[in-house]
Every structure is written in C-alpha cells, then in structure tokens.
Design a protein around this motif. Structure first.
Motif, PDB file in Angstrom:
ATOM      1  N   LYS A 359       0.655  -1.118   0.037  1.00  0.00           N
ATOM      2  CA  LYS A 359      -0.088  -0.048   0.003  1.00  0.00           C
ATOM      3  C   LYS A 359       0.873   1.206  -0.092  1.00  0.00           C
ATOM      4  CE  LYS A 359      -3.699   2.358   2.701  1.00  0.00           C
ATOM      5  NZ  LYS A 359      -4.518   2.022   3.742  1.00  0.00           N
ATOM      6  N   ASN A 360       2.045   1.208   0.790  1.00  0.00           N
ATOM      7  CA  ASN A 360       2.785   2.392   0.899  1.00  0.00           C
ATOM      8  C   ASN A 360       3.720   2.700  -0.321  1.00  0.00           C
ATOM      9  OD1 ASN A 360       4.230   4.639   2.608  1.00  0.00           O
ATOM     10  ND2 ASN A 360       5.699   3.190   2.099  1.00  0.00           N
ATOM     11  N   LEU A 361       3.936   1.405  -0.885  1.00  0.00           N
ATOM     12  CA  LEU A 361       4.730   1.518  -2.242  1.00  0.00           C
ATOM     13  C   LEU A 361       3.873   2.073  -3.528  1.00  0.00           C
ATOM     14  CD1 LEU A 361       7.151   0.672  -3.802  1.00  0.00           C
ATOM     15  CD2 LEU A 361       6.420  -1.685  -4.140  1.00  0.00           C
ATOM     16  N   LYS A 362       2.592   1.758  -3.319  1.00  0.00           N
ATOM     17  CA  LYS A 362       1.677   2.423  -4.380  1.00  0.00           C
ATOM     18  C   LYS A 362       1.794   4.126  -4.172  1.00  0.00           C
ATOM     19  CE  LYS A 362      -1.322  -1.514  -4.986  1.00  0.00           C
ATOM     20  NZ  LYS A 362      -2.920  -2.036  -4.961  1.00  0.00           N
ATOM     21  N   SER A 363       1.684   4.698  -3.095  1.00  0.00           N
ATOM     22  CA  SER A 363       1.570   5.850  -2.775  1.00  0.00           C
ATOM     23  C   SER A 363       2.977   6.211  -3.190  1.00  0.00           C
ATOM     24  CB  SER A 363       1.216   6.038  -1.464  1.00  0.00           C
ATOM     25  OG  SER A 363       0.326   5.606  -0.943  1.00  0.00           O
ATOM     26  N   ASN A 364       3.994   5.696  -2.841  1.00  0.00           N
ATOM     27  CA  ASN A 364       5.408   6.286  -3.328  1.00  0.00           C
ATOM     28  C   ASN A 364       5.444   6.198  -4.732  1.00  0.00           C
ATOM     29  OD1 ASN A 364       6.211   6.514  -0.533  1.00  0.00           O
ATOM     30  ND2 ASN A 364       7.171   4.374  -0.402  1.00  0.00           N
TER      31      ASN A 364
END
Length: 451
Positions: A359-364
């Motif tokens: 999930k965090n990688l998608k935002s990044n």
C-alpha cells in the motif's frame, strides 16, 4: 663436425618453434583479457553505450551471478526429494572384551576384531522443508530475475542520464569555442577602431576581459567534461584507459523529447511493485510452511549391513554376517510448548506487514510519477522557451554587431548581446538535457523501461 652442425640446426628449429608457440600463447592471453574487460567502442552512440553497460556493468554482472547462485541453491534444496544413499564403514579393535559374571564365573563376550559396512537409503514421502522448496522454486527464481531486471533498469536510466549530461557539456564547450571566435574578432575590431581613433581604449579593454573570461569558462567546461566522461565510463563498466568516442545528433535528441503525458500509472508494471509482490507470494508460502509443522514427516528407508567378526585380524574379512531391513518412518511432534502457533502468528504478522508495504509502495510510485511528470513538463516549457530565445539572441547579436560596426551602437551593447547569446545557447542545451533526463524518470515511474 657434420653431426654438430645437424644438432645445431635441429636446436635452432626447436627454438623457433618454441618462440612461435610462446608468441601464440601471449596473443591468446591478450585476446582473452580484452574479451573479459570488454573491447572499446568504435562509435559510442546512446544505444551502443547502453548495450555495452548491460553487458559489462559490475552491478548487473553481480545480479546475474546472484541469479545463478539462487538457481543452484534451489536445485540443492530440491535434491532432497531424490533417494538419499549413504555408505558407512567401521572397524573396531577391543582391547578388553566385555565381561559378565554368570554362575560365579566371569564370561567374556564378543571377539577382538569387528568391522561393518552399511549401505542405507532413504526416500522422503512428506517433508515440509522439501515441500516448501518445490512449491516456491519458480517464485524464488522469478524474484532473482526481477532483482537482475531492477539492476539493469537502474543502469540504463543512470547511463542514459550521464550520456545526455556529457552531451550537454560538449555542446557548452562548442558554444564557448564559437563565443571565443566571435570575441577574438570583436577584439580585433575594437583594437582597430582604437588605433584609428574612432573609439577610446575602453572598448578594447572590455573585449579583452570578455575574451579572457570566455577562455577561462572553456577551460572549466573542458575539465568538467573529463569528469563526466570518466563517470559515464564507470557507470558503463568501460575501461578507464580507453577512449570513449561519443557520437550524437542534436536533431535526433530533440525528436526523442516527445512523451504522452496523459498516461496513468499501472502499479503492476513497476519493477519495485513486482519485487514486493513476489515477496508477498513467498510470505504466503511461508505461512503455509508454518502450518505444515502440525503434519508428520514421512519417509521410507532401507539398510543392508555386512558384519565381520574374528579374533585374528588377518581372518577378519573371511566370513561375513549380512543382515538387511526396510521400513517406514513417521515423525509427529506432539507438544512443543506452543512454538508452532507462535510461528504461524509471526508469519501472519509478516504477511500483514507486506500488505502495508504494498500500500505504501503504491503511494510512493504515484508520488514518484507525479514528481517526474511535473519535472518533465516544467523542463519542456523551459526548453521550448530557450529554443525560441536562441533564435532571438542570434538575431539581436547580428543586428547590434552590424550597428556597432556602423557606429550606431556602443561596444557595451555588443558585449551584452554576446553574453546573452552565449548564456541563452548554454541554457538551451542544459534545458534539452534536463527534459530528456526527466523523461527517463517518467518512463521508469510508469514501469516502461523493461530488461
């Protein structure tokens, strides 16, 4: 005497053959050395530079070796599925035989020399370690391949940027050289006008100052170009003692600027997302592995033994006493103090952590794309403005130069026009490099650079 001459002739022929053999070996060794380090490029276009880097860059080579190591490790784990055959040999000499008191008498048992040879075979039927290796082999290989791809992508992006950076510096040097030619001509004009009494020595001194500064700027850029070329060689894995004949076409570079800015991010195409998704799949398998701890381990086995016994060593192997057996084994841990449940909980928590990581990688990735796209658009606008400014600056300089020669304009206005022209052209090439570099960042964020 003739015999001596024949021997001398034979020795001479042998020496020539040895010398030729030595020369061949030296040439072969040199050829192999060049092949290992990489032959220098005759023409260093961007495509050839990238191709060379993918073949010789140490980071890529290390990633490829890691991929091979992973493949060997998988094969080593999967080998446990095959029958395991072992051989054991033993010899034992009893100094004192075992004794036992029977009916008040001391009775000794056994013989002084014993030996045994054992052949044993086992076959795993169910084993969670081997099952995990077989079920995740393809995924582990895929992850190793993805790591290699990421190394290649990083190399391609970095090498391309360094290539464009070197080109921008080469263009700046060309601008400096053209500026020096104009300033030398202006200096001659100013000196001629001063000698003829048309103007004072102020114009002449200004021209001298501008020319000195331009030469100093040229020297600075030439030294910077050396560094940028060495940096490019390092990124390529190129021999540092070899020349890198960079070839470029400014018109072709301008054609490579175009980019569809309406594209949306597809996270599944991004290499970092692929790698983390692969890690997630492996963690799912690890959860299953932790649950399999409640299942028994089952295996088949068989043994064939040859025993030898004799009090005399010389007669030990005259008579053998064989015996053999086959069987099955089932091992089931019953109580481990809750260890298996804790391991399952730990695996599930690690799985949840990877979900949050995705999930965090998608935002990044989305932030990376937004930043790269904003940089591309701003650099593109700057490039288009600088391209128009170059034409205007050239036109202004030519007009003011003619007006100065006609006595309409002062030399100060000529120096300003010259400075504007040089600065505008340098800014143009810098903007061209920046827009091409930011385009690479956009393509990387979109996951459209694949190797």
């Amino acid at each position: 005497m003739q015999l001596f001459l024949r021997k001398a002739h034979l020795f001479q022929k042998t020496s020539i053959r040895m010398s030729m053999l030595t020369l061949v070996l030296v040439l072969l060794n040199t050829t192999l050395s060049l092949g290992q380090s990489g032959d220098p490029l005759e023409v260093a276009t961007l495509d050839k530079v990238v191709e060379y880097a993918l073949a010789h860059q140490p980071n890529v080579q290390q990633a490829q070796i890691d991929e091979e190591i992973t493949d060997k490790a998988i094969k080593g784990k999967l080998a446990d599925w095959y029958p395991q055959v072992n051989f054991t040999y033993n010899y034992q000499r009893f100094i004192d035989l075992q004794a036992s008191v029977i009916g008040g008498n001391v009775i000794r048992f056994g013989v002084n020399n014993t030996s045994s040879a054992q052949f044993s075979a086992t076959q795993a039927v169910f084993n969670r370690d081997v099952l995990l290796a077989s079920s995740t082999a393809s995924q582990v290989r895929s992850q190793a391949g993805l790591n290699t791809s990421r190394s290649k992508i990083d190399v391609v992006v970095n090498v391309t940027k360094a290539f464009y950076d070197a080109l921008a510096m080469m263009q700046q040097i060309e601008v400096n050289e053209e500026s020096i030619v104009r300033l030398e001509r202006s200096l001659k004009d100013a000196q001629s006008r001063y000698n003829s009494g048309v103007s004072d020595k102020t114009d002449y001194k200004r021209a001298t100052i501008l020319l000195t500064n331009a030469k100093a700027s040229l020297k600075t850029n030439q030294e910077l170009l050396k560094y940028k070329q060495e940096y490019l060689k390092t990124l390529m894995g190129y021999p540092l003692d070899q020349n890198l004949p960079v070839q470029y076409d400014p018109l072709l570079m301008e054609q490579e600027i175009a980019l569809d800015t309406t594209q949306e991010v597809n996270y599944a195409d991004h290499i970092d997302f692929k790698i983390m998704q692969s890690q997630k799949n492996l963690q799912d398998a690890n959860v299953k592995y932790s649950k399999w701890a409640f299942l028994p381990s089952v295996s088949l086995f068989g043994n064939y033994n040859l025993n030898y016994q004799n009090n005399n060593f010389s007669d030990l192997y005259n008579t053998k006493y064989p015996f053999s057996f086959v069987g099955a084994s089932l091992a089931l841990p019953i109580l481990q103090g809750g260890k298996r449940l804790v391991k399952i909980q730990e695996a599930n928590l690690s799985n949840s952590r990877l979900d949050l990581g995705l999930k965090n990688l998608k935002s990044n990735i989305n932030t990376e794309y937004t930043r790269a796209l904003a940089s591309y658009k701003s650099n593109l606008a700057l490039y288009q403005a600088q391209k128009d400014n170059v034409e205007l600056a050239e036109e202004v300089y030519d007009i003011i130069q003619l007006q100065y020669q006609s006595g309409v304009k002062t030399y100060l206005e000529v120096t300003i026009a010259e400075s504007d022209l040089r600065t505008t052209r340098i800014n143009y090439y810098n903007a061209l490099y920046m827009v091409l570099a930011s385009k690479m960042d956009v393509l990387k964020a979109l996951g459209q650079i694949n190797y």
